[in-house]
Scaffold this active site. Sequence first.
Site, PDB file in Angstrom:
ATOM      1  N   SER B 180       0.800  -1.221   0.000  1.00 53.44           N
ATOM      2  CA  SER B 180       0.000   0.000   0.000  1.00 53.44           C
ATOM      3  C   SER B 180       0.837   1.276   0.000  1.00 53.44           C
ATOM      4  CB  SER B 180      -0.920   0.009   1.224  1.00 53.44           C
ATOM      5  OG  SER B 180      -1.845  -1.048   1.125  1.00 53.44           O
ATOM      6  N   GLU B 460      -6.186  -2.665  -4.247  1.00 54.16           N
ATOM      7  CA  GLU B 460      -6.590  -1.273  -4.486  1.00 54.16           C
ATOM      8  C   GLU B 460      -6.643  -0.509  -3.168  1.00 54.16           C
ATOM      9  OE1 GLU B 460      -7.107   0.128  -7.472  1.00 54.16           O
ATOM     10  OE2 GLU B 460      -6.716  -1.711  -8.566  1.00 54.16           O
ATOM     11  N   ASP B 462      -5.211  -1.539   0.915  1.00 50.42           N
ATOM     12  CA  ASP B 462      -5.570  -2.408   2.036  1.00 50.42           C
ATOM     13  C   ASP B 462      -6.621  -1.696   2.890  1.00 50.42           C
ATOM     14  OD1 ASP B 462      -4.174  -4.687   4.026  1.00 50.42           O
ATOM     15  OD2 ASP B 462      -5.067  -2.978   5.061  1.00 50.42           O
TER      16      ASP B 462
END
Lengths: 718, 718
Positions: B180, B460, B462
């Site tokens: 991320s 897309e 966390d």
Amino acid sequence: MTEVVDRSGGSGRTVNTKTGPNAGTTSGTGTSAGSRGGAQPAVDVAALGEQLLGKWADVRRQSRGLAGEPELHKTEGLTHTEHRTRVFGQLKYLVDHNAVHRAFPAELNGADDHGGNVAGFEELVTADPSLQIKAGVQWGLFGSAVMHLGTAEHHAKWLPGIMSLEIPGCFAMTETGHGSDVASIATTATFDEATGEFVIHTPFRAAWKDYTGNAANDGLGAVVFAQLVTKGVNHGVHAFYVDLRDPDTKEFLPGIGGEDDGVKGGLNGIDNGRLHFNNVRIPRTNLLNRYGDVTADGTYSSPIASPGRRFFTMLGTLVQGRVSLDGAAVAVSKIALAAAIRYATERRQFNASSHTDEEVLLDYQRHQRRLFTRLATTYAAGFAHEQLLQKFDDVFSGAHDTDEDRQDLETLAAALKPLSTWHALDTLQECREACGGAGFLIENRFASLRADMDVYVTFEGDNTVLLQLVAKRLLADYAKEFRNVDFGVLARYVVTQATGVAIHRTGLRQVAQFVADTGSVQKAALALRDEEGQRALLTDRVQTMVSEVGAALKGAGKLPLEKGAALFNQHQNELIDAAQAHAELLQWEAFTDALREVSDPGTKVVLTWLRDLFGLSLIEKNLAWYLMNGRLSMQRARTVGDYINRLLVKIRPHALDLVDAFGYGEEHIRAAIATGDEKTRQDEARAHYRAQRASGNAPVDEKVLLARTAIAARGRRN
Amino acid sequence: MTEVVDRSGGSGRTVNTKTGPNAGTTSGTGTSAGSRGGAQPAVDVAALGEQLLGKWADVRRQSRGLAGEPELHKTEGLTHTEHRTRVFGQLKYLVDHNAVHRAFPAELNGADDHGGNVAGFEELVTADPSLQIKAGVQWGLFGSAVMHLGTAEHHAKWLPGIMSLEIPGCFAMTETGHGSDVASIATTATFDEATGEFVIHTPFRAAWKDYTGNAANDGLGAVVFAQLVTKGVNHGVHAFYVDLRDPDTKEFLPGIGGEDDGVKGGLNGIDNGRLHFNNVRIPRTNLLNRYGDVTADGTYSSPIASPGRRFFTMLGTLVQGRVSLDGAAVAVSKIALAAAIRYATERRQFNASSHTDEEVLLDYQRHQRRLFTRLATTYAAGFAHEQLLQKFDDVFSGAHDTDEDRQDLETLAAALKPLSTWHALDTLQECREACGGAGFLIENRFASLRADMDVYVTFEGDNTVLLQLVAKRLLADYAKEFRNVDFGVLARYVVTQATGVAIHRTGLRQVAQFVADTGSVQKAALALRDEEGQRALLTDRVQTMVSEVGAALKGAGKLPLEKGAALFNQHQNELIDAAQAHAELLQWEAFTDALREVSDPGTKVVLTWLRDLFGLSLIEKNLAWYLMNGRLSMQRARTVGDYINRLLVKIRPHALDLVDAFGYGEEHIRAAIATGDEKTRQDEARAHYRAQRASGNAPVDEKVLLARTAIAARGRRN
């Protein structure tokens, strides 16, 4: 599949940060004292590991040895038919390695060792849950039914073939139309006096046997459960041995049909299927007649007069299924946590507390909460399982085998299996998410194990139905105790010694009399961080919930059927919650009992933190109840979360030790991210940047440049 | 796989029972008024269905038409390689049916329709989530990046091939070492002035691109994210177009390598893989240069001066991924509930309220609780999604495209996507368990969909990281508002108009000023069953949590880095909880807004019950907080559970209507148990027993016989 997060604005980093003084300290494998010099308590990993292995440590070690062998490991990515073939071969491997006969009679080369058998069986789950469950179908259900429900002739005739896998077989109980409600199955076995045969018959589609392991392909024989009818009387569910397929052609015998259940959400190494019978005739002597028999002239007899108790006794022999699922669920939770915690000590993400190094995941508070609360529950569930297994062995070895013992065993299994199997799913999912996208790759096994364990929460007794059985028992004990007492008084949440006794009489656990002893729940709450405080709060909640529902249901039995049923239904949710609270208390008690067996002081300190974390997490989960019922003040309730957060920080340095003590090796864990590769990658990355900085050739960050420029401009202006 | 429960002792039946006067009443499909005669409100299914379809109803209908076609359906039981082949073929089918070009420019035969594009894309999930996500990789990520980050020349050169699938491509952002945290990726793109080329390079193993769709097999091109370095300065993450494979041989081009991510927990129709680059040279013009460019002499320029804002803007174009996952998660929850609720109205289990017929599952209180609370959340998530999608369309169409709009959109997506994707997993699992063993069969799809949806919670963005972004925003707005206010005062849980404004200023929702208006939270609590009461409680909780954490973190920014970070970490858990509470409030507000658009009175009544169930469930979940903070009295808190139980009974007769309104047909649901087969089986079974009883040939139950004998014996004695 890409993960995107912006961290613009600079302050994103401050959200993810490091915990107190212990951040970054990871204890190594083994006793952790040496490296730290005494200020911190240390876990004696070897001794703790031995304690966790429990009474059947040797069997577990032996079975883990087998489970570690590549021949028995799940191969991922196979089609379900390929997987079935592989698992069938693995069953033969187990036979060849004498791994599955411990429960069978010594005269048939078994060992009459019921507890050891289950212990060994549980450990197979780490190789492949399909292997475990297919073995369970063959020997734990099919073989067990012949052994426990049949008599000498049946044993001699079928057990050798069952043990050797010459006769793969089915346990044909569940029907499409009836899952957990076995008493209502519709298959009939009607005795025909003219021929001296039973006629097995499926009256309609909903009565097809379903979800039956070995039914789609491999089963040559089956124990079929059916309503025994003779001389116009239905004597209830009995078990019959039925040949299913021709051993040579593998074709169904005349009158028998079925179909494949196809692909499932998991456990695809097992050929579950459906079976139906069109007036299939079997010899009278194929009735497994230990608890009920029919003479040649059609006269029924049973050593157990009450049809209800007879049914209970017959199904009671099958409790080992639930016991072993409880143990397997704990084993899988251990595997998952070992992998996720190992990874979290190596994986770095976001740099918050320094400009160069990123944080190790396990230093984030939320990450600790996600993993350590589940670690604590896993320890609790493991200790509770060991007690269940010993109780099971006591009953099945005959050491303590009264009716009451059997009922207690049934209730204990019905209480623990739901919690541990749901916990396994929850733990696998949390671990998978805690490992991000990597957790989703099959090479790290979380998703694979989760898929396989999914059905554990509804088979061998749907968890929700099992908890209702527990609730029923709690209510029955409660009613017995207070037959002559005014329910209204009890319902007013009065905690007296009497209610303590009511719970005690469930025969499951010696619950402490703390509340009764002190006479004050409020006083107990003062000590919510202490063992006795936790016990008082947890015990009180169960007692109060049961007595409240008991009071609400008073007289329900005397109402007309429909109204009584409606009244019960209005309290179904509370009943299930009460049963769950009871089961959680059992786990907490088991954890607390286990602490007493720890002799190493450091281990005891750390495990006590973990037990406290478990206890406080239960209290936090039900905090509303404690507040609503005046058990905790607002002020005290607000301290629970903080105390949990402090426990997380204390446990942090011991996290690796606590999962190492589970004693599973890489051959059991088999997760690519838990091999040290991540550390190698992180070290390589950090070395790269270090070297780059040292060389003086590192590119300058545009942000840094802008800041310098701004300072310079300011300098020129001044 | 066998389900066993004993029901001995006779009292087991009373645990599972029937609910009040509505038990057994199931409304048919369509308006349910006619059959009941006015006493009950009725749902106008058609009108409600139209409202649920939302602004892009036509596109959704069209896309559902496609998703219902067997060519696009997931084939279960394939190997991952077979599945990949099938899905790639399906992508071509989508191209041939003009299903995927809505977002692209009109001059390239697109429609410049961003909202409609996402709406249509979401609906594909019912066919096969792999198909949806593979299409998302190709057109939503790879194609979108070229469109939004590139300029005219790039569009002309690559978009036609991307749109036609001539160039299958990758969105190569995530690296093995960074999920991320995109700003920290390590791949470099260094400009070489001598040749006028960028050199794409992977410096170490952790910098391999990973989990990248289309990377293992199909990708011919890629948008590669890398740190742009020129003249010794790192200008941060930029996107570069890189050719990956030879279109003829499908072999990697020189300097490029990679490997297959292999089998995954789900979405196996997508060929995720890893990529690495060894000093791969690409033309300078392959930099997608909308937000940052490099001249031939190596000079960097950008229309956005701040590197932070530039990064945010570049990644911001990718918000549609999160928007569409939010919508897909809602769609899947609808499918699951439609199947499980339909089945629960037909399936019978345990006979409690009569001696002959068993109860329909949906008449059990616990079953209602399990399914209706999730039905309510699904409605809330659906209405919230529609608002998100309209906000997205406003921004991307240019109608409302200020910096603030974009930030609000980002925050709203970051708030809603975590809740809806976790909710989908929870709903799929609860539905699967509520259907017992049948729920585990792939033919009923719950397990298959759950496996595929699993990764939605970490890709897309966390979910846990996204909620921290939301928390950061809440804190920032809070700090902005109260720069000059004494934090200590605010922190003492004082609810004032000012704090109401603080939340309002997040720009996300017009939250009501109920608390401010009445000046009393206690007064609000009196009305917890009313809309304003629920709003006050939910809003107050967010405000208080944010102000508490805000006060605790006051001055953290001025501490030395490590200490400030440690302080933040001590509140990480609270921050995430506050963000979640905020997101839940947004869902509740969206549901409440939607009620205002309902004109049919009966529908309004039923939907209001459902909204109340959602609101009360949120309050019940956080009851401890409301009690600890003096927002609810003990007495009032104890009524919440009862009120929820009463709502369940009210909603029961409308359950089928409420899932029918989702508008999915059997071609979308495709669950064997939701086809009416179960009802046929149950009816057949009941007819069998009826006929048997009528014939007088039914076997007598041994229990009945024993009872008769006992009565007769007593008669003889008397």
